[in-house]
Scaffold this active site. Sequence first.
Site, mmCIF file in Angstrom:
data_model
loop_
_atom_site.group_PDB
_atom_site.id
_atom_site.type_symbol
_atom_site.label_atom_id
_atom_site.label_comp_id
_atom_site.label_asym_id
_atom_site.label_seq_id
_atom_site.Cartn_x
_atom_site.Cartn_y
_atom_site.Cartn_z
ATOM 1 N N PRO A 7 0.795 -1.233 0.000
ATOM 2 C CA PRO A 7 0.000 0.000 0.000
ATOM 3 C C PRO A 7 0.827 1.282 0.000
ATOM 4 C CG PRO A 7 -0.809 -1.551 1.663
ATOM 5 C CD PRO A 7 0.520 -2.071 1.184
ATOM 6 N N GLU A 8 0.087 2.386 -0.141
ATOM 7 C CA GLU A 8 0.653 3.733 -0.038
ATOM 8 C C GLU A 8 1.370 3.882 1.308
ATOM 9 O OE1 GLU A 8 -0.845 8.403 -0.343
ATOM 10 O OE2 GLU A 8 -2.332 6.792 -0.140
ATOM 11 N N VAL A 9 2.550 4.477 1.277
ATOM 12 C CA VAL A 9 3.417 4.733 2.438
ATOM 13 C C VAL A 9 3.341 3.591 3.461
ATOM 14 C CG1 VAL A 9 3.561 7.223 2.141
ATOM 15 C CG2 VAL A 9 1.730 6.326 3.535
#
Length: 316
Positions: free
Chosen positions: A45-47
Site C-alpha cells: 500500500p501507499e506509504v
Amino acid sequence: MKHRHVKVAVVQSAPVLFDKQSAMDKIADMSREAAGQGARLIVFPEVFLPGYPRGLSFGARVGSRTADGRRSWERYWQSSIDIPGHETELWGELAKELGVYLVIGVVERDTEYSKGTLYNSMVYIGPDGLLLGKHRKLVPTGSERLLWGQGDGSTLTVIDTPFGTIGGLICWENYMPLARTAMYAQGIDIYIAPTADARDTWQSTIRHIACEGRCYVISSNQFATKASYPADLDGGDEIKGDDFILSRGGSAIIGPLGDYIVEPLYNQEGILVATLDLSQVTQSRFDFDVVGHYSRPDIFQLVVNHKKQDIVRTKD
C-alpha cells in the site's frame, strides 16, 4: 514475445506507525507468503513504510506549529528511507531470492539538497535485485501537503517486464486526468494504484481507470487499527474518539473492462492473489484505445515535462 499470464499479489496490511523495522519485517514476511502462492508481482500500500499517519495533525494549525508536532515530524523523518539506500538494497536481496517484482509505498527522504523534505513515493524492485525506478506523488492531498513535497514529471515511471508494462499513480493523483493520460501514453498494461482511501467512491475510481485505460488495475490499501499506533505517540489523543478500525482497506484487482477480478477486501488483513491474462488487455482495446484510435490529437494535445526540476543548476 511477452508472457501472457502472470500471477500478482496485493498486500492489505499495516505496520506499527513510525516503526521502520515493523514495516521491513512485514514486507519480508508477506512477500514470502505471496511468492509461496506463485505471485511474480507483489504490491504494497501507499506509504506502507513507515505507515500512513491517519488522524494526526502534527501540531499544525493555520499560522502556528507546536514543538510536539515538530518532534513527531522528526520521528516520521527518522523512520523514512533514502532511495537508493539500505532498505532498497535489502528489498533487492528479497526480490532476487523470491524471483519477484516488488512495488512498495514508502516515505522518502530528500537526499539531494536540504535533507529536510519528505516525499510520498513508491519504489519498483526487479527480480534481478535492482532498483528499477520510483514515483513521487505529484500533489499530496489536503493536510498531507504539510508532510510531503511535490514530485515532478521525471518520476512518471513505467517499467517494462516480461509480462507487460507496469506503472501507476498514488491515491488521489488518480483523480488527475492529465496524469492518467501521461501514464496511458507510456503503454501501461498493469496500472498500480496504492491508496489510503477506503471509501466506496474509490472503487468507482479504480474501475473507471481500468475501463478508461483498458488495463488491469491493482489497488492496495492499508488495513489499520488503533493498535498499529505506538503507545508513546505525541498527538495520540487526536484519534481517541475515532473508531478502532482507522482504515478498513478495500484492496482489489480490476480487469481491463472494469470488472472485478478480485473483489474488495474489507475489515481484515490479507493478501489478494490472481492470475492476469494479458491477452485481455489487447482484446479490450479493440473498440477503445484512449491514447490510440480514440484520441483526437488534432483537437487535444498533452505536453508532459519529464525533466527533473532542480533548485540549483550549474551553467557551463
